[in-house]
Design a protein around this motif. Sequence first.
Motif, short mmCIF file in Angstrom:
data_model
loop_
_atom_site.label_atom_id
_atom_site.label_comp_id
_atom_site.label_asym_id
_atom_site.label_seq_id
_atom_site.Cartn_x
_atom_site.Cartn_y
_atom_site.Cartn_z
N UNK A 92 0.90 -1.31 0.07
CA UNK A 92 0.06 -0.02 -0.05
C UNK A 92 0.83 1.26 -0.24
N UNK A 93 0.20 2.30 -0.47
CA UNK A 93 1.12 3.67 -0.45
C UNK A 93 1.02 4.34 0.89
N UNK A 94 -0.15 4.20 1.73
CA UNK A 94 -0.26 4.86 2.90
C UNK A 94 0.68 4.41 4.03
N UNK A 95 1.35 3.38 3.84
CA UNK A 95 2.02 2.98 4.95
C UNK A 95 3.30 3.89 5.15
N UNK A 96 3.52 4.81 3.98
CA UNK A 96 4.83 5.60 4.21
C UNK A 96 4.50 6.74 5.42
N UNK A 97 3.19 6.81 5.75
CA UNK A 97 2.95 7.82 6.87
C UNK A 97 3.42 7.28 8.15
N UNK A 98 3.84 6.04 8.26
CA UNK A 98 4.51 5.59 9.34
C UNK A 98 5.82 6.05 9.65
N UNK A 99 6.44 6.55 8.61
CA UNK A 99 7.82 7.17 8.55
C UNK A 99 7.67 8.38 9.55
N UNK A 100 6.78 9.29 9.06
CA UNK A 100 6.38 10.68 9.72
C UNK A 100 6.08 10.32 11.30
N UNK A 116 1.32 0.69 -3.62
CA UNK A 116 0.07 1.49 -4.10
C UNK A 116 -0.02 1.34 -5.77
N UNK A 117 -1.11 2.10 -6.26
CA UNK A 117 -1.20 1.76 -7.48
C UNK A 117 -0.24 2.47 -8.57
N UNK A 118 0.31 1.56 -9.54
CA UNK A 118 1.22 1.78 -10.50
C UNK A 118 0.71 2.80 -11.48
N UNK A 119 0.76 3.94 -11.34
CA UNK A 119 0.14 5.16 -12.07
C UNK A 119 1.05 6.09 -12.27
N UNK A 120 2.50 5.69 -12.11
CA UNK A 120 3.31 6.43 -12.40
C UNK A 120 4.69 6.30 -11.49
N UNK A 121 6.01 7.02 -11.68
CA UNK A 121 7.17 6.77 -10.68
C UNK A 121 6.92 6.84 -9.25
N UNK A 122 5.93 7.78 -9.01
CA UNK A 122 5.81 8.13 -7.52
C UNK A 122 7.01 8.34 -6.62
N UNK A 123 7.85 9.04 -6.86
CA UNK A 123 9.07 9.02 -5.92
C UNK A 123 8.61 9.87 -4.44
N UNK A 124 9.45 9.53 -3.75
CA UNK A 124 9.22 10.08 -2.19
C UNK A 124 10.44 11.33 -1.98
N UNK A 328 -0.07 12.38 -12.66
CA UNK A 328 0.78 11.11 -12.58
C UNK A 328 1.03 10.92 -13.99
N UNK A 329 2.04 10.10 -14.51
CA UNK A 329 2.53 10.13 -15.96
C UNK A 329 1.89 9.17 -16.40
N UNK A 330 1.33 7.94 -15.68
CA UNK A 330 1.17 6.68 -16.33
C UNK A 330 -0.35 6.50 -15.75
N UNK A 331 -1.42 7.15 -16.13
CA UNK A 331 -2.47 7.07 -15.52
C UNK A 331 -3.77 6.84 -16.67
N UNK A 332 -3.19 6.37 -17.82
CA UNK A 332 -4.35 5.96 -18.88
C UNK A 332 -4.22 4.70 -19.37
N UNK A 333 -3.80 3.58 -18.39
CA UNK A 333 -3.65 2.15 -18.79
C UNK A 333 -5.21 1.95 -19.21
N UNK A 334 -5.95 2.21 -18.69
CA UNK A 334 -7.47 1.78 -18.73
C UNK A 334 -8.05 2.10 -20.25
N UNK A 368 -8.74 -4.62 -14.89
CA UNK A 368 -8.14 -3.44 -14.17
C UNK A 368 -6.93 -3.43 -14.09
N UNK A 369 -6.22 -2.30 -13.99
CA UNK A 369 -4.82 -2.39 -13.55
C UNK A 369 -4.37 -1.39 -12.46
N UNK A 370 -5.45 -0.62 -12.09
CA UNK A 370 -5.17 0.08 -10.90
C UNK A 370 -6.70 0.39 -10.39
N UNK A 371 -6.68 1.27 -9.26
CA UNK A 371 -7.89 1.35 -8.58
C UNK A 371 -8.93 2.13 -9.23
#
Length: 433
Positions: A92-100, A116-124, A328-334, A368-371
């Motif tokens: 999941x994506x939201x697990x990164x809130x545990x860092x903060x 999380x969903x593969x909709x782009x490179x999603x750096x942190x 997001x750069x990869x959000x047209x997979x559908x 479906x490829x993402x949410x």
Amino acid sequence: MEQYIIKGGKPLVGEVTISGYKNAALGIIAAAIMTEETVKIDNVPNISDIQILLKVIEDLGVKVDRIGNHKVKINASKINTVTADTDSVRKIRGSYYLVGALLGRFNKAQIALPGGCNIGSRPIDRHIKGFEALGSEVKIEHGLICASAEKLVGTSIYFDESSVGATINVMLAAIMAEGQTTIENAAKEPHVVDVANFLNSMGANIKGAGTDVIRIKGVSRLHGSEYTIIPDQIEAGTFMFAAAASRGDVLIKNVIPKHLEAFTAKLLEVGVTVEEYDDAVRVVNHNRPGSTHVKTLAYPGFLTDMQPLMTTLLCLSSGTSIVTESIFENRFKYVDELTKMGASIKVVESNTAIITGVERLTGAIVSAADLRGGAALVLAGIMAEGYTIVENVEFIERGYEDFERKMQKLGATMAKVDSNDTKAIKKFKLKVS
Ligand code: EPU
């Protein structure tokens, strides 16, 4: 693996009640582990991303009591590790809130890089920049985000571009830092405000959430709280667009209409009727929608998560529309899947979809490829003639509670079946034919 089977062509009619906001709940559950006292959270959506995050905090030693389907009691007095390195964390994506959250409470956190969903490179990088500005050292080692500080000290942080995740994460880390932190060009999304309100209910001192400057005065400790999560603006938007796309009449209850203004504006523009009430919206449409142009932007602009739903609605419009994705750069997979159903869409330069409205869509087997792309395929199935199978529904269930049940209640002819259960598919077809 499970799949939805849908017989399309029926307008959605009736009432639907929206669940709590997934993306707020993820931040709030992480924030809840920042106090030793008990926190009670209501309106928690019963979806897989939330169940996973609750399991992850249980693995840290947090006591989690689920009360019914939508309430949870969290007591983090006995956390026994600041390291989370399991498959669940990576899903999941939201697990990164545990860092903060852990960095803010214990000055140390080691959390596996999020999925999380593969909709782009999603750096942190913006999250890391914020933690470092507060005085933390941050390294990425063996697939973990390792953050540690002798002490965190308030400072001024400027984000070149706004980020929901980085704003929430830095807010968490700064709550108990020494002195004042200012986050400039902060994200203004409703879930940033909800997490800030929750933290304030625990004794934090955050001002300005919902504007682009957030000011945080460090407090020495947080205490227990009872809090109700805001309704999910994306789920609400999804049902608004489903009502419009099916040429139906749906009252969408338990919403904050202000959070839906960008969707309402676009629906009005394409000729759909939207009535606003205090905590509900009614969407009515009997016609082929008109065409429009949309660009996704940070809130209060048109939300990137609603982009696949917008494109899908426009498939049957009476003209040519342009949808531009700028987050997001990869959000047209559908889109490839929609073209299997007869849609006429061309994606240019990977971030712009040109949609030429067609008179009808026809059912097909799509995946479906993402949410949100997955939810859009369900909408397409409801709009299409004949049978549509949407594979990989686990993506959709990450973020929509009881999706098929809520759709069925509105009259959608839809069922969830096991992919290998050919008998169930035949039975469904016999029943609805
Ligand atoms: N970005 C960076 N560096 C960072 C952080 C973000 O370059 O350190 C970029 C992203 O790659 C993206 C843009 O900044 O291009 C905005 O990203 P943001 O951080 O705002 O998004 P996020 O926190 O990763 C959340 C939601 C998404 C939603 C976006 C935008 C959660 C868990 N996820 O993602 O929700 O699309 O904000 O509103 O809150 C979903 O629910 O389906 C979903 C994907």
